[in-house]
Design a protein around this motif. Structure first.
Motif: not given
Length: 515
Positions: A221, A241, A245, A267-269
Motif C-alpha cells: 500500500n 503511502c 493510507f 501503510c495502514t488505513e
C-alpha cells in the motif's frame, strides 16, 4: 652577752639569704613562635638579668627592628618590653620546569610558606621520571628540579582490507598520528586517524573496512518515491503511502553498516479515531457508524442546550488526522427583560444575562400580578414567558335605584382606569336622558360621584312569583356575559403567545444568518 650577739648575727645572715633566694625569676614564657636565644638559656635568673628572644625555625620577625629582650625585676619578668612578632618564612613560587609545572599544598597563599609542599606535574603527553615533590624549608625549597620525558607508543596494528597510508615506524612520540585507508570497494567504519595518546597507546581504535549492500525493501500500500538499486553504504530510499493510507514508521531509510537503519514503514488505513467532546458541545459524524471516523469523514459540531456555536463548525478526517480546530460554544446571552407598569423586578436588572438566569417580578402595593412572576433567559436569546402584568381592580359595581349595568360593561374583573356604564332597569326610564351614566375604577374603588342617572318606573302589577323570575333572568344574563368575557380573554392570551413564538423564531433565524 657574747652568746646573744652571736645568735643575732646568725639570724641576720639567715634573713639576708632568704631575701637573696626570693629575688630570682623563673624561666620566661616564650609562645607565639618565639624561643630564647642559646645564650639566654639559664636554670635561674637573678634580679636585673636580661634575656633575648628569637623566632623558631621556619619563622622570621615581622619587624626585624622590634625589641626582643626581657629584664628580671625582683622575682618577675617585665613582658611589656617584648615586641617581637614572628611569621612563617616564604619560599616564593617555583618557576615552571621543562614540560611541566608545580601544584602547591595547601592551596592559596599558604602554598609557598614554610612547611608547604610543591608537587610536580608533567604536561599532557609527558611522564615524570624523578623528583616528584619539593618542600619549603627554613632555608628555602629543598630537592631538585623534576624531569619530564615525552610519552612514546609502539606502532598501531594492521587492519583487514586496508592499510596505513604510509609505512609504520618502530616507535612514535605523543601526538604523532597514523592515517588508515580502505581497499577499493570497501567502506571505512571508525576514525581514519589514530594518535599516540598520553597513556602510551594509539587512540581511538583503528577503523574497520567492510563491503556494504542493502536489499530493496517492500512496502504494501505504498510506493518508492526516491532512490534506486543497487543500495550501498549511505544510499537512501524514501516511500509514500497510497491515498487513504497513513504511514507508521519512518518513510526514509539509509543503508548502514549492518543493513537499513530502520525497518520499512507500514501503510495502514487512515482512521482518525472519535474526537473527544469539546467544552459545552459534542460532535456528530457523517457517514454514520464505523465509517464516520475513516478518511474523508466529517465531524459536525453541535452545542449543548443553552449554548451557541461561534466558530469551527466542521472538521474532516484527513491524512494527517482531523483538520480544523476545536469548536467554540458560547453560552446564550439575553438582554435584560422589559420593565412593567405598576411593578418591578425583585432585584436591579443586569446589563446582560446568561442562559437559565431568571428574573422575578413583583407588583406595587394595591396591584395584582397576572401571568408568571418569573421569566428566564431561554435558548433563543429571549426571556420566556412574557413578563406579567400588574392590574389594580375594582369589585363588581353595585346596582341599585332601578339601575343596571349595560351588557358591554359586565366583566369578570375591572382594572384601574376601566369604566362601567349604567342604564335603567326594565320598565324604568331616565329622569334626565342627558345625565351622566358612567363610573371609573380608581385604584381599587369606583368613583360613584360621576353617576347622575336617575330612573323612574311605571307601576305594574305583577305577581310576586313573576318578579322573582325577572330577577333570575337578569342574573343568568349577567353570568352569560361574564363567561363570554372569560373565553374572550383566554383567546387573546393564546394569540399573544403565538406572536411571541413567531417573534423568537424570527430572531433566531436572523442571528443564524449573521453568524
Amino acid at each position: 652577752m657574747t652568746s646573744n650577739c652571736h645568735n643575732l648575727f646568725i639570724f641576720l645572715v639567715c634573713l639576708l639569704n632568704v631575701a637573696k633566694i626570693r629575688a630570682q625569676c623563673e624561666v620566661p614564657r616564650a609562645g607565639d613562635q618565639r624561643v630564647l636565644t642559646p645564650e639566654s638559656n639559664k636554670p635561674t635568673y637573678s634580679d636585673g638579668d636580661t634575656v633575648t628572644f628569637q623566632c623558631i625555625v621556619g619563622y622570621r620577625p615581622v619587624n626585624p627592628k622590634t625589641y626582643r629582650t626581657l629584664t628580671c625585676s625582683g622575682n618577675s619578668w617585665d613582658y611589656s618590653t617584648l615586641e617581637l612578632q614572628c611569621t612563617k618564612k616564604t619560599c616564593g613560587p617555583l618557576p615552571d620546569f621543562p614540560n611541566g609545572r608545580y601544584t602547591y599544598s595547601p592551596d592559596g597563599a599558604e602554598g609557598i610558606l614554610f612547611g608547604a609542599t610543591a608537587t610536580a606535574e608533567c604536561n599532557e603527553g609527558y611522564r615524570l621520571l624523578r623528583y616528584p615533590d619539593r618542600h619549603c624549608r627554613d632555608s628555602g625549597w629543598d630537592g631538585r628540579e623534576p624531569v619530564c620525558e615525552v610519552v612514546k607508543c609502539l606502532p598501531p596494528p594492521e587492519i583487514l582490507n586496508g592499510q596505513p597510508d604510509e609505512p609504520l615506524e618502530d616507535v612514535y612520540e605523543y601526538g604523532q598520528a597514523v592515517t588508515y585507508i580502505c581497499n577499493a570497494g570497501y567502506t571505512r567504519f571508525g576514525d581514519s586517524i589514530v594518535s599516540c595518546s598520553s597513556e602510551g597507546t594509539f587512540q581511538p581504535s583503528p577503523p574497520e573496512c567492510k563491503k556494504v549492500y542493502c536489499d530493496p525493501p517492500n512496502v504494501p500500500n505504498g510506493k518508492r518515491i526516491h532512490g534506486r538499486p543497487p543500495f550501498t553504504y549511505k544510499s537512501t530510499i524514501q516511500f509514500a503511502c497510497n491515498v487513504g493510507f497513513k504511514m507508521v514508521g519512518s518513510g526514509s531509510l539509509v543503508c548502514e553498516r549492518n543493513g537499513w537503519n530502520s525497518s520499512p514503514p507500514n501503510c495502514t488505513e487512515i482512521r482518525c479515531e472519535p474526537l473527544p467532546d469539546f467544552p459545552n458541545g459534542t460532535y456528530t459524524y457523517s457517514p454514520e457508524g464505523a465509517e464516520g471516523i475513516l478518511f474523508g469523514a466529517t465531524a459536525t459540531a453541535e452545542c449543548n442546550e443553552g449554548y451557541r456555536l461561534l466558530r469551527y463548525t466542521a472538521r474532516h478526517c484527513q491524512a494527517s488526522g482531523w483538520d480544523g480546530r476545536e469548536p467554540v460554544c458560547e453560552v446564550v446571552k439575553c438582554f435584560p427583560p422589559p420593565e412593567i407598569l405598576n411593578g418591578q423586578p425583585e432585584e436591579p436588572l443586569l446589563d446582560e444575562y446568561e442562559y437559565g438566569q431568571a428574573v422575578t417580578y413583583i407588583c406595587n402595593a394595591g396591584y395584582t400580578l397576572f401571568g408568571d412572576s418569573t421569566v428566564s433567559c431561554s435558548n433563543n436569546g429571549l426571556f420566556q414567558p412574557s413578563p406579567p402584568e400588574c392590574k389594580s381592580h375594582c369589585e363588581e359595581p353595585s346596582v341599585e335605584h332601578n339601575r343596571v349595568l349595560t351588557p358591554d360593561s359586565i366583566k369578570s374583573a375591572y382594572s384601574n382606569g376601566d369604566t362601567a356604564k349604567f342604564q335603567c332597569s326594565a320598565g324604568c326610564e331616565p329622569v334626565d336622558p342627558k345625565a351622566s351614566r358612567t363610573i371609573t375604577c380608581s385604584g381599587s374603588k369606583w368613583d360613584y360621584s360621576t353617576l347622575k342617572l336617575q330612573c323612574t318606573c311605571k307601576k305594574l302589577e305583577f305577581p310576586s312569583c313573576l318578579t322573582s323570575e325577572l330577577l333570575e333572568i337578569e342574573r343568568e344574563k349577567l353570568k352569560l356575559y361574564r363567561d363570554r368575557l372569560a373565553v374572550e380573554k383566554e383567546r387573546l392570551q393564546l394569540d399573544k403567545d403565538k406572536l411571541e413564538v413567531i417573534k423568537s423564531s424570527l430572531t433566531s433565524k436572523k442571528k443564524s444568518v449573521e453568524l
